[in-house]
Motif scaffolding. Sequence first.
Motif, PDB file in Angstrom:
ATOM      1  N   MET A   5      55.507   7.932   3.523  1.00 35.41           N
ATOM      2  CA  MET A   5      54.432   7.273   4.254  1.00 35.41           C
ATOM      3  C   MET A   5      53.238   8.208   4.411  1.00 35.41           C
ATOM      4  N   ALA A   6      53.520   9.427   4.879  1.00 39.16           N
ATOM      5  CA  ALA A   6      52.431  10.385   5.082  1.00 39.16           C
ATOM      6  C   ALA A   6      51.821  10.816   3.761  1.00 39.16           C
ATOM      7  N   MET A   7      52.672  10.967   2.730  1.00 39.46           N
ATOM      8  CA  MET A   7      52.170  11.408   1.435  1.00 39.46           C
ATOM      9  C   MET A   7      51.314  10.327   0.784  1.00 39.46           C
ATOM     10  N   LEU A   8      51.765   9.080   0.879  1.00 42.42           N
ATOM     11  CA  LEU A   8      50.980   7.971   0.336  1.00 42.42           C
ATOM     12  C   LEU A   8      49.610   7.904   0.994  1.00 42.42           C
ATOM     13  N   PHE A  62      61.089  12.766  14.856  1.00 40.79           N
ATOM     14  CA  PHE A  62      60.808  12.106  13.580  1.00 40.79           C
ATOM     15  C   PHE A  62      60.558  10.616  13.802  1.00 40.79           C
ATOM     16  N   VAL A  63      61.424   9.966  14.567  1.00 44.91           N
ATOM     17  CA  VAL A  63      61.270   8.531  14.821  1.00 44.91           C
ATOM     18  C   VAL A  63      59.997   8.262  15.624  1.00 44.91           C
ATOM     19  N   VAL A  88      48.197  12.456  14.205  1.00 45.83           N
ATOM     20  CA  VAL A  88      49.177  12.904  15.197  1.00 45.83           C
ATOM     21  C   VAL A  88      50.580  12.471  14.769  1.00 45.83           C
ATOM     22  N   GLY A  89      50.712  11.231  14.333  1.00 45.70           N
ATOM     23  CA  GLY A  89      52.006  10.773  13.843  1.00 45.70           C
ATOM     24  C   GLY A  89      52.493  11.582  12.650  1.00 45.70           C
ATOM     25  N   LEU A 134      56.065  13.660  12.206  1.00 44.10           N
ATOM     26  CA  LEU A 134      57.125  13.282  11.271  1.00 44.10           C
ATOM     27  C   LEU A 134      57.253  14.222  10.079  1.00 44.10           C
ATOM     28  N   THR A 135      56.170  14.868   9.667  1.00 41.33           N
ATOM     29  CA  THR A 135      56.218  15.660   8.436  1.00 41.33           C
ATOM     30  C   THR A 135      57.173  16.847   8.520  1.00 41.33           C
TER      31      THR A 135
END
Length: 494
Positions: A26-29, A83-84, A115-116, A120-121
Amino acid sequence: METPEVRLATARGRWILFATVLGSTMAMLDSTVVNVALPQIGLDLDADLAVLQWTVNAYLLTLAGLILVGGALSDRYGRRRIFVVGVVWFAVGSLLCGLAPNAGVLIAARALQGVGGALLTPGSLAIIQGSIHPDDRGRAVGLWSGLGGVGAAVGPFLGGWLVDGPGWRWVFLLNVPLAAVCAPVALRHVPESRDPQAAGRFDVAGAVLGATSLGLVTYALIEARSGSPWVITAGVLGLVLAAVFVVVERRRAEPMVPPDIFASRQFTAVNLVTLCVYAAFGGFFFLVVLQLQVVCGYSALAAGAALLPTTLLMLTLSARSGELGERIGPRIPLTVGPLLCAAGMLLMLRVGPQASYGRDVLPALVVLGLGMVALVAPLTSTVLASVDPGRAGLASGINNAAARAAGLLAVAALPLLAGMGPEAYRSATQFDAAFGRAMPWCAGVLVLGAALAWATIRTPAPDEPHPHAQCRTQCGVTGPALEPGEPWGPERLD
């Protein structure tokens, strides 16, 4: 700490891998699809170039400023829990981006997304470290990296398809169903883990000072064309706060960025190279999709697909590059790689209104991709090998934050240095001229990085052990990989 018992071949092991890959993807996309959507965002929101810069930089600002804090929170309060929280936070930010009625809301929502991402990363790889049996961990990390790399490779193509199809808002809204799958899977199948030795206070002052100084300097660079006294004030205040940040970190018992880690000359040197390399990458990837769409007339889908060769080269050759770097040492790859990238960016000067993809665009991207292959994996390896193994997580987190900050400042400064006006992306002639002035700046920064690498990077002795061989599988286009397995925060410095 108890040894993790989950084997990768079990159903639970596969669910753990699925959740961590989906979350990190998600973060990479998000870091690869948004640039493709920028021209359409500008047109739909009637925004100038500064808004496009902030659309990228609001995310990078909070991500770079808080990624070390996110790792420390994971170690202390539970990697699955943080993470969640990060996944849900990222999804809420994405939903707000997709529904944004104007540029101001979009920029604020992008900051929330960052921030999210910061939550999560680091937790993604830390979950693998804290859950998967040591005998399977190397394979799990390799699969995590490879599958995440596929996500990065698909990103520009997917982003272009969404922009040309349902619209740019779906570049952000896509994250909502992904998060709706990821969070329940993580809660159901991922065991909780934390660092039992994590203790002490969080360096809240350091995090606030670092993020605020970055934000003020970024604002000053983006808004510098206005000549407002407020812009000058913001820039000066940002530099002052950066100096205060250094003083505070030196005096705190538990700093976010321990100054003594820079006592390693190799660590300091490789971070300077990182700043140069990722500044050039950040500026290049911000401008090149605009060049392809505004000047060359590509659709968003075609522009995204045009960039696939660089990512595909990274996916197929990075492991071999890491192995080569281990054999010959990092000095040559970290010198040759930036020079190849500089050559690729200078070749992009051939890309204009009548450019042919096969004759002009593809050769430049292939040379650039080969340079990235040469330098990214050895750079990550060198960061981790330059400090004691007990501080590998901290070192990688600092290096990742440095890379994000470099991209942030480059996106802010490069249009200013290239004389790009607020409406430049609406005119093919103006933007092409400014792009032609920007590429030598990017190439020059890369040449500086190569010179620094040649002058400062030490090649280890042949008998010196390499403590992090698996890191050659952890590489990315937008930032160095995050190494799991050690404390993220400043709690343990032994």
